[in-house]
Design a protein around this motif. Structure first.
Motif, short mmCIF file in Angstrom:
data_model
loop_
_atom_site.label_atom_id
_atom_site.label_comp_id
_atom_site.label_asym_id
_atom_site.label_seq_id
_atom_site.Cartn_x
_atom_site.Cartn_y
_atom_site.Cartn_z
N THR A 15 0.86 -1.24 0.04
CA THR A 15 0.05 -0.11 0.07
C THR A 15 1.01 1.28 0.17
O THR A 15 0.44 2.50 0.27
CB THR A 15 -0.97 -0.11 1.23
N TYR A 16 1.99 1.09 -0.35
CA TYR A 16 3.03 1.93 -0.43
C TYR A 16 2.71 3.34 -1.03
O TYR A 16 2.63 4.66 -0.37
CB TYR A 16 4.32 1.26 -1.23
N ALA A 17 2.35 3.34 -2.26
CA ALA A 17 1.94 4.42 -2.96
C ALA A 17 0.86 5.29 -2.55
O ALA A 17 1.13 6.44 -2.24
CB ALA A 17 1.60 4.19 -4.50
N LYS A 18 -0.06 4.48 -2.19
CA LYS A 18 -1.39 5.02 -1.45
C LYS A 18 -1.00 5.69 -0.25
O LYS A 18 -1.36 6.85 0.10
CB LYS A 18 -2.38 3.94 -1.11
N VAL A 19 -0.28 5.30 0.81
CA VAL A 19 0.19 5.96 1.81
C VAL A 19 1.04 7.11 1.58
O VAL A 19 0.88 7.99 2.59
CB VAL A 19 0.83 4.98 3.07
N LEU A 20 1.95 7.07 0.82
CA LEU A 20 2.68 7.93 0.34
C LEU A 20 1.98 9.22 -0.10
O LEU A 20 2.52 10.32 0.17
CB LEU A 20 3.86 7.73 -0.33
N GLU B 186 8.31 0.91 7.15
CA GLU B 186 9.06 1.98 6.53
C GLU B 186 9.85 1.51 5.29
O GLU B 186 10.42 0.46 5.55
CB GLU B 186 9.94 2.51 7.65
N TYR B 187 9.21 1.88 4.08
CA TYR B 187 9.96 1.57 2.99
C TYR B 187 10.96 2.61 2.49
O TYR B 187 10.59 3.83 2.56
CB TYR B 187 9.28 1.31 1.78
N ASN C 126 6.08 4.71 6.58
CA ASN C 126 5.29 5.62 5.54
C ASN C 126 4.58 4.49 4.70
O ASN C 126 4.26 4.73 3.76
CB ASN C 126 6.40 6.07 4.56
N ALA C 127 4.29 3.35 5.29
CA ALA C 127 3.46 2.52 4.42
C ALA C 127 2.91 1.49 5.37
O ALA C 127 3.22 1.50 6.91
CB ALA C 127 4.28 1.70 3.32
N ALA D 82 0.75 12.63 6.36
CA ALA D 82 0.83 11.89 7.73
C ALA D 82 -0.54 11.94 8.32
O ALA D 82 -1.14 10.69 8.91
CB ALA D 82 1.95 12.33 8.59
N ALA D 83 -1.31 12.91 8.51
CA ALA D 83 -2.45 13.08 9.32
C ALA D 83 -3.52 12.50 8.69
O ALA D 83 -4.27 11.35 9.38
CB ALA D 83 -3.08 14.70 9.23
#
Ligand code: BGC
Length: 370
Positions: free
Chosen positions: A3-8, A344-345, A331-332, A12-13
């Motif tokens: 879900t990396y791209a999505k979370v990035l 953390e990626y 971050n993911a 942060a909030a």
């Protein structure tokens, strides 16, 4: 599931809100330590606590480097440490983790040989209130893992797939190209992730006929390399060559998941005298970097820069946050089959002769790019 791209893509909030409404449901809430995952004590722990580091076998240089970086980094940060390799295999790693629990480690960082076989020890760590960090390789199908830290492995695979296509195109503008595929060891979950990432790029080209896998071996199980061992890759390449490439059929490229295997594959091609295919890699091992920069016959085409110094540094920062009772920066999230693990990626970088000097600038590898 990445879900990396999505979370990035969200702030942060918003990421916190996202996890609150389900996706990363058990992401620890700020200040609550391990949240529902258990482990990270709300008030942190003593600054000189014991930290356990359980590393797998020395299958590539990055693991060897990690050992000294963890030893120096943890001492420098004031922790006591127990850094172990499990060259003897899974049983040895199980014993090492159990011993770290008994000795009272506050955090155990695990680079698993076979993550599916550590369930008992990880549960014991969780029950003892120890925070478990999966390092480089995800700990699968267990809820007894609090954090995961790694270079984005799916991205590594995508970069390898793209490098294979680019390298072949630079040599010969148009396909079809004859290729063979290799994957890593099936007990390492990363092997499947690298392969899936690469196949995201390569499968459409196989389907449209741009790429021809002459051996017909395209499934993960057909192309794995047990134990990430060079001799297994070389043996398989020997067999592929004698069955498919001895009567003048040209081999244009080989997908190799890392540098150790890339060099073994190229050695096999060299011994058979079939010419130099484009071969990918990963890890920025010294011999491979030298080969990429030198070029020429039987040289490797690409590798991936996943600087171990940065990965160990980020892991120690995670441990320092836990020590202070803070929630480490992530971050993911990564679904390990049992839970959504705060992750953390770090970003991997593709390296070829063209960008080697720039990619390794300021690192110990810079000397090999001149
Ligand atoms: C690592 C790679 C390494 C391989 C073999 C993988 O889990 O991510 O960097 O090449 O193990 O050691």
């Amino acid at each position: 599931m990445r879900t990396y791209a999505k979370v990035l893509a969200v702030s942060a909030a918003a990421a916190l809100a996202l996890s609150a409404c389900g996706r990363g449901g058990d992401t620890p809430a700020s200040g609550s330590g391990g949240g529902s995952t258990g482990g990270a004590a709300a008030g942190g722990f003593a600054a000189n606590s014991l930290i356990g580091i359980a590393l797998p076998q020395k299958t590539s240089e990055n693991w060897v480097l990690a050992e000294s970086l963890f030893n120096d980094g943890l001492s420098g940060a004031g922790f006591q440490k127990d850094v172990q390799f499990a060259n003897g295999g899974v049983g040895e790693q199980q014993n090492q983790i159990q011993a770290m629990i008994t000795k009272g480690a506050k955090v155990i960082v695990v680079g698993a040989i076979d993550s599916k076989q550590l369930g008992t020890q990880l549960k014991a760590a969780k029950d003892a209130g120890i925070t478990v960090i999966a390092y480089d390789r995800q700990l699968q199908s267990t809820d007894a893992v609090n954090y995961y830290i790694a270079y984005n492995n799916e991205k590594v695979g995508e970069l390898q797939g793209q490098a294979l296509l680019d390298g072949m195109k630079a040599k010969k503008a148009n396909g079809p190209y004859n290729v063979e595929l290799f994957a890593g060891s099936p007990d390492d979950p990363n092997a499947q992730v690298f392969f899936n990432g690469a196949m995201k790029i390569l499968q459409p080209k196989i389907s449209d006929g741009t790429l021809k896998v002459v051996s017909g071996q395209t499934s993960f199980n057909q192309v794995v390399t047990q134990g990430w061992k060079a001799e297994n890759a070389q043996k398989r390449m020997d067999t592929l060559i004698s069955a498919n490439y001895q009567s003048g059929t040209k081999l244009d490229g080989v997908l190799s998941p890392n540098d150790t295997l890339a060099r073994a594959i190229l050695e096999s091609c060299k011994q058979a005298g079939i010419g130099t295919p484009i071969v990918t890699g990963q890890d920025s091992e010294v011999e491979s970097v030298k080969s990429i920069v030198a070029g020429g016959d039987y040289a490797q085409y690409s590798t991936i820069n996943k600087d171990t110094t940065n990965l160990v540094k980020a892991t120690i920062e995670m441990i320092q946050a836990l020590q202070k009772g803070e929630t480490p920066k992530t971050n993911a999230t990564d679904d390990n089959g049992s839970k959504s693990v705060p992750t953390e990626y770090l970003e991997p970088v593709i390296v070829t002769k063209a960008n080697a000097a720039e990619a390794y600038k300021g690192t110990s590898l810079e000397q090999y790019t001149k």
